[in-house]
Structures are given as structure tokens and as C-alpha cells.
Design a protein around this motif. Structure first.
Motif, PDB file in Angstrom:
ATOM      1  N   ASN A  32      57.100   9.869  70.491  1.00 18.46           N
ATOM      2  CA  ASN A  32      57.542  11.153  71.044  1.00 18.46           C
ATOM      3  C   ASN A  32      57.335  11.223  72.565  1.00 18.46           C
ATOM      4  N   VAL A  33      57.724  10.132  73.244  1.00 17.64           N
ATOM      5  CA  VAL A  33      57.645  10.070  74.702  1.00 17.64           C
ATOM      6  C   VAL A  33      58.951   9.490  75.241  1.00 17.64           C
ATOM      7  N   SER A  34      59.207   9.712  76.504  1.00 17.03           N
ATOM      8  CA  SER A  34      60.384   9.117  77.144  1.00 17.03           C
ATOM      9  C   SER A  34      60.116   7.633  77.397  1.00 17.03           C
ATOM     10  N   THR A  35      61.176   6.898  77.674  1.00 12.07           N
ATOM     11  CA  THR A  35      61.022   5.475  77.983  1.00 12.07           C
ATOM     12  C   THR A  35      60.139   5.295  79.209  1.00 12.07           C
ATOM     13  N   ARG A  36      60.301   6.169  80.183  1.00 11.14           N
ATOM     14  CA  ARG A  36      59.482   6.096  81.403  1.00 11.14           C
ATOM     15  C   ARG A  36      58.001   6.289  81.069  1.00 11.14           C
ATOM     16  N   GLU A  37      57.702   7.294  80.240  1.00 12.36           N
ATOM     17  CA  GLU A  37      56.314   7.522  79.832  1.00 12.36           C
ATOM     18  C   GLU A  37      55.783   6.336  79.028  1.00 12.36           C
ATOM     19  N   LEU A  38      56.647   5.730  78.217  1.00 12.45           N
ATOM     20  CA  LEU A  38      56.262   4.583  77.409  1.00 12.45           C
ATOM     21  C   LEU A  38      55.762   3.441  78.286  1.00 12.45           C
TER      22      LEU A  38
END
Length: 65
Positions: A32-38
Motif C-alpha cells: 500500500n505504497v507508491s513505487t517511489r515510497e517502495l
């Protein structure tokens, strides 16, 4: 690190160890995170456990090098 962030890191480590992460987009959805946050979480995990993370195109999963 917040409790929610810790749980995401633990889940990420489990998914990587079992090589069941899927693609970056699929993994982002699982956490449940964006690719950037990942990728920010990847960096934190790599620095914490001192193991780089790679991606296998054939297995479509991340793994520890």
C-alpha cells in the motif's frame, strides 16, 4: 520509525526472502505504497541489514544479493 512503517519493512523482508514480491507495481500494491515510497523503503532495508536487493526478471521477484 513508526509502527506502520516497521510492519511494512517486516512484510517486505518476508516477501523478498520468499521471493514472492512480484513487480515493483505489484509490490507497491501489496504494501500500500507508491513505487517511489517502495524504493525509499528498499534503501532503508539495505542500509539496515547490509544486504543489497536485486530483481530477477525471470522470477518477477526481488531477492537479497
Amino acid at each position: 520509525m513508526t509502527k506502520a512503517a516497521k510492519s511494512k519493512v517486516i512484510l517486505l523482508q518476508h516477501l523478498i526472502e520468499s521471493q514472492s514480491t512480484g513487480t515493483p507495481q505489484e509490490l507497491g500494491e501489496k504494501l500500500n505504497v507508491s513505487t517511489r515510497e517502495l524504493f525509499a523503503i528498499f534503501k532503508e532495508v539495505e542500509e539496515t541489514i547490509k544486504k543489497p536487493i536485486g530483481f530477477s526478471r525471470s522470477k518477477k521477484s526481488y531477492y537479497f544479493l
